[in-house]
Each structure stands twice: as C-alpha cells, then as structure tokens.
Enzyme design. Sequence first.
Site, PDB file in Angstrom:
ATOM      1  N   LYS A 228      -3.837 107.273   7.135  1.00  0.00           N
ATOM      2  CA  LYS A 228      -5.186 107.749   6.802  1.00  0.00           C
ATOM      3  C   LYS A 228      -5.438 109.032   7.590  1.00  0.00           C
ATOM      4  O   LYS A 228      -5.378 109.036   8.818  1.00  0.00           O
ATOM      5  CB  LYS A 228      -6.216 106.671   7.142  1.00  0.00           C
ATOM      6  CG  LYS A 228      -6.173 105.507   6.163  1.00  0.00           C
ATOM      7  CD  LYS A 228      -7.026 104.352   6.610  1.00  0.00           C
ATOM      8  CE  LYS A 228      -8.510 104.593   6.497  1.00  0.00           C
ATOM      9  NZ  LYS A 228      -9.282 103.401   6.923  1.00  0.00           N
TER      10      LYS A 228
ATOM     11  N   THR B 192     -13.541 107.159  -0.541  1.00  0.00           N
ATOM     12  CA  THR B 192     -14.885 107.099   0.054  1.00  0.00           C
ATOM     13  C   THR B 192     -15.976 107.852  -0.696  1.00  0.00           C
ATOM     14  O   THR B 192     -15.842 109.035  -0.990  1.00  0.00           O
ATOM     15  CB  THR B 192     -14.849 107.521   1.552  1.00  0.00           C
ATOM     16  OG1 THR B 192     -13.881 106.693   2.200  1.00  0.00           O
ATOM     17  CG2 THR B 192     -16.180 107.319   2.225  1.00  0.00           C
TER      18      THR B 192
ATOM     19  N   ARG C  23      -7.434  96.672  -1.593  1.00  0.00           N
ATOM     20  CA  ARG C  23      -7.439  96.950  -0.151  1.00  0.00           C
ATOM     21  C   ARG C  23      -8.117  95.790   0.565  1.00  0.00           C
ATOM     22  O   ARG C  23      -9.203  95.354   0.174  1.00  0.00           O
ATOM     23  CB  ARG C  23      -8.207  98.237   0.139  1.00  0.00           C
ATOM     24  CG  ARG C  23      -8.458  98.450   1.621  1.00  0.00           C
ATOM     25  CD  ARG C  23      -9.093  99.790   1.917  1.00  0.00           C
ATOM     26  NE  ARG C  23     -10.501  99.859   1.678  1.00  0.00           N
ATOM     27  CZ  ARG C  23     -11.377 100.463   2.490  1.00  0.00           C
ATOM     28  NH1 ARG C  23     -10.945 101.053   3.592  1.00  0.00           N
ATOM     29  NH2 ARG C  23     -12.645 100.514   2.209  1.00  0.00           N
TER      30      ARG C  23
ATOM     31  N   ARG D 175     -16.350 104.306  19.221  1.00  0.00           N
ATOM     32  CA  ARG D 175     -17.631 103.630  18.973  1.00  0.00           C
ATOM     33  C   ARG D 175     -18.481 103.638  20.231  1.00  0.00           C
ATOM     34  O   ARG D 175     -17.947 103.760  21.334  1.00  0.00           O
ATOM     35  CB  ARG D 175     -17.401 102.150  18.604  1.00  0.00           C
ATOM     36  CG  ARG D 175     -16.646 101.956  17.335  1.00  0.00           C
ATOM     37  CD  ARG D 175     -16.454 100.470  17.048  1.00  0.00           C
ATOM     38  NE  ARG D 175     -15.668 100.291  15.849  1.00  0.00           N
ATOM     39  CZ  ARG D 175     -16.157 100.389  14.619  1.00  0.00           C
ATOM     40  NH1 ARG D 175     -17.443 100.607  14.446  1.00  0.00           N
ATOM     41  NH2 ARG D 175     -15.381 100.238  13.569  1.00  0.00           N
TER      42      ARG D 175
HETATM   43  C1  PEP Z   1     -12.760 106.644   5.356  1.00  0.00           C
HETATM   44  O1  PEP Z   1     -13.106 106.899   6.504  1.00  0.00           O
HETATM   45  O2  PEP Z   1     -12.951 107.403   4.397  1.00  0.00           O
HETATM   46  C2  PEP Z   1     -12.021 105.382   5.106  1.00  0.00           C
HETATM   47  C3  PEP Z   1     -11.462 105.141   3.933  1.00  0.00           C
HETATM   48  O3  PEP Z   1     -11.904 104.508   6.120  1.00  0.00           O
HETATM   49  P1  PEP Z   1     -12.874 103.257   6.359  1.00  0.00           P
HETATM   50  O4  PEP Z   1     -13.098 102.602   5.028  1.00  0.00           O
HETATM   51  O5  PEP Z   1     -12.109 102.394   7.300  1.00  0.00           O
HETATM   52  O6  PEP Z   1     -14.109 103.842   6.910  1.00  0.00           O
END
Ligand code: PEP
Length: 451
Positions: free
Chosen positions: A203, A261, A19, A60
């Site tokens: 996402k 995550t 990624r 943000r």
């Molecule tokens: C997330 O929010 O779990 C994610 C993968 O996005 P980012 O890495 O952009 O926070």
Amino acid sequence: MESSEKISAAISAGVDVFRINFSHCSREEAFMRVENIRKAEKEHGRPIAIMADLAGPKIRIGMMKDGQEMTEGSLVAIHKELKEGDKNNIAVNHPEIVDNLFLGCEVYLGDGDVRLEIVKKGKDKAIAKVTAPGKVRSKMGFSAHGLALKKFEISSKDKADIKIACEAGMDAIAASFIQTDLDIKAIRKLVEKEGRDLMLIAKIETQQGIDNAQKILDVADGIMVARGDLGYAIPMERVPHVQKELITLARSKNKPVITATQMLESMGQNSFPTRAEITDVANAVMDGTSGVMLSQETSKGMYPLESVRVMAKIARGAESYIPVIDLPELNEIYDAVATSAVSVAEHIGAQFIAAFTESGSSARRVCRHRPDCPILALTPSISVARRLCFSWGVMPFVAKEPKGFEELDDLVRIALQTGYFKAKKGGTVVIVAGVPFGLAGSTNLLHVAKI
Ligand code: PEP
C-alpha cells in the site's frame, strides 16, 4: 457483507477480490469470512481472491479522556509520552514523530476534520494551534505531509494477523505504510516462515513509499494507491498525479495495481453515486488501474450490493477508453509472444485471448497491453487462478494441464462449456502457451483457432 448469501450476491454483482481489514477483524471473524467466501466461490464456480489488509504502523494519538472537543484557536501540546490526553494535550504512539514536526506544519487528526498547525517546538513536545475544531477520541489517526517513521516496524498484531491470513488460506496481503523494498522483504520472510506464498500488495500511502515505488514494485506482487492516508501524507492536489504515475509504473512492470478509497463514498448513504464519483472510478480505469476498491460502501454502507453493481458498470463503461501508452519494450521471447497475441487479436477482431499459464505471468504479460478483448487464463493451479483475480481483464479458469498442442483448443472449449466465460460459437480466439507444457516462463507459442 458477512453471510455467504450476501457474499454470493456480491460475486454476482462483480466482486473478484474480497478484502478482510485486520484493523477491524478478530481471528474468529477472519476464519468465518474466509469460510463463507470459499462457500460462495464454490457455488459460482469461478476463482475469488481474499486479501488480508494489515493495520500496519499507523501513527495515532494515545488514549484520551471521554468527551474532548478542541476549540478553534486553542493551543494543544503534542507530547512524546502522556498517560491520558485531553483537549489541550495529546501524545503520539511513535514518540520520534514529535521531533519531525516543524513550524507551520499542518497536522490532521482522524479523517482530517480536526486540524492543527504547529506554532512552537520544544525538546519533548510541540505546541499546535487548532485551525479546524472538533471532537477528539482515543487512537485517532495522526498525519502530516511527509511524516514518516524512521524505521518500518511489523507490530506483534501484524505478525499475528499474517499468521492468521496464512492459516486461514487467504491469497494476498495488503501491507500498509510500506516505505521501502526492505519492508516487503521482511513481510515476505514471515509469510515464508508459515510455509505459504501469498501475494504481497504494497500500500503506497506515504511520501517515502512514492519515492521508493520502483524498488518496492521489484519485490512486491502489486501495489495499492491507498488514497485515504495518501491524501494527508502529501498535498491533496498531488494525489491525482501520484495515482497516474503509480498506475503507469505498475503496468510497465507487469504488476497489478488497485486504486482505493472514497471511490463511491456517497453510496454509503445514497443509492446513486455523485457524478464526480462516477468520473473518478472511470478515470482510474482510464489511467490503467487493474482494480478499483470499495471500503465503507460495502463494509457498513446502506447500499453494499448496489455499490458493487454501480462500480462494475462504470468500470465496464470506461474500459474501451483506455488510451494506448508507451510501455517500455520487453524483449524476452515471452513478452514478444504476449505483445504479438494482442496485436493479432486486434487485427482479426478475436473474441478473446486464451493464455495457458503455469505461474500467471503469461496472462499478466498480455493484460499489460489492456487489449480490447477479454483474456481467459487457463491454469492447473487454483492459487494461481485466484491471484489472477487482481489482474485487469483476466478471467481465470482452473483447467487441466495440456498434454500436447492438439489439446489446447479442446481445453478452451471445455472452459466455455461451463458457461462462466461467454463466447459466440465459431468465433476466433488467439491462444498463447508454452512448450514444453507445464514449465513456468516458457511462453513461446501463438496459435489462432475457431471455437
Ligand atoms: C487508504 O488509506 O486509502 C487505505 C486503503 O487504507 P485503509 O483502508 O487501511 O485506511
């Protein structure tokens, strides 16, 4: 994990997809990373995919004076507009959000270490009380349950990053904060304008994304359970349920799903994961996820390669425990052939299933069932092979297109000779293919061979 040597080591450790996070990446860096990944891919002789992750319309706070610390119980005004914030005044980059805040609403700043509770609503601002104190910096994330933009917007930065992803030859785009199918369609249009056909991974990180997941999956090529932002957008105790539901939904629609995550978060500092992390990765695999993703563990952690090794080991260990679930019956010929291939492979204890695939969909139809043997996908297209890196249990291989039925076994043998895919001599393989060869979506042939 920048140099081609480190990238190469990560591939050896088990990475199939890299990624590139455009929240922290310039054009030059993106091109350099793609070049290094392609170099390592060549060395390894197996397809590797590259996914661009767009920053997306993240909510943000605005610019802040330096050194601001919010103290417990103090009041903070949340403005629609403000030049520079301080410990008692902040603004958000999407002013409409202030109207959506309600009394009692809990707001998370950054990684949730600073928390506020809305205590008063005005026309142009909301007043919040600090419930968890901490330091506040410019442009920290601003989240609350159910908070969403009225309309998904593709920023000029995202447009530029889509162009970079296309020009640099990446394979997929992970689109952040997708709320509806229309958002994916809008991104698809921009990719097509560049003359490319990239995989689009939506996402899912808002309540709206969850609500519209069915329709999103109809137009996207896959989804990501983005648990980081999702953990603030919905009550935290719902995240595990949503993860399971989204994974099953994607699987039922034959599309890959990535679980992301904090999977091995503690490995940012420690060489060994916590037992809870081991269980989390294993549970995602048992839920049926196609892929598991590392973030800071590999981007800035102290043990990037070890994190990959550990994750691969846990995933392998969990694969044989994926429960059989009821998937909706698909009655097309190609689905029937794929389902039968899995059943035959199980009956005869086949070493693997080989799928000759033009578009990748035959291999995905097989992997939907999570068979207990690997799937070798043979395709003449490198871009299809790279896309298949997102699919569960699939080992993609670029092979010449078969000219006739009698070539199938030989092409499988050639793939084995490269050593990339290990199989015992004399073992059985179940082969699926489509006749006439070279026609996408024509899977109609099931053949068993000794290799
Ligand atoms: C997330 O929010 O779990 C994610 C993968 O996005 P980012 O890495 O952009 O926070």
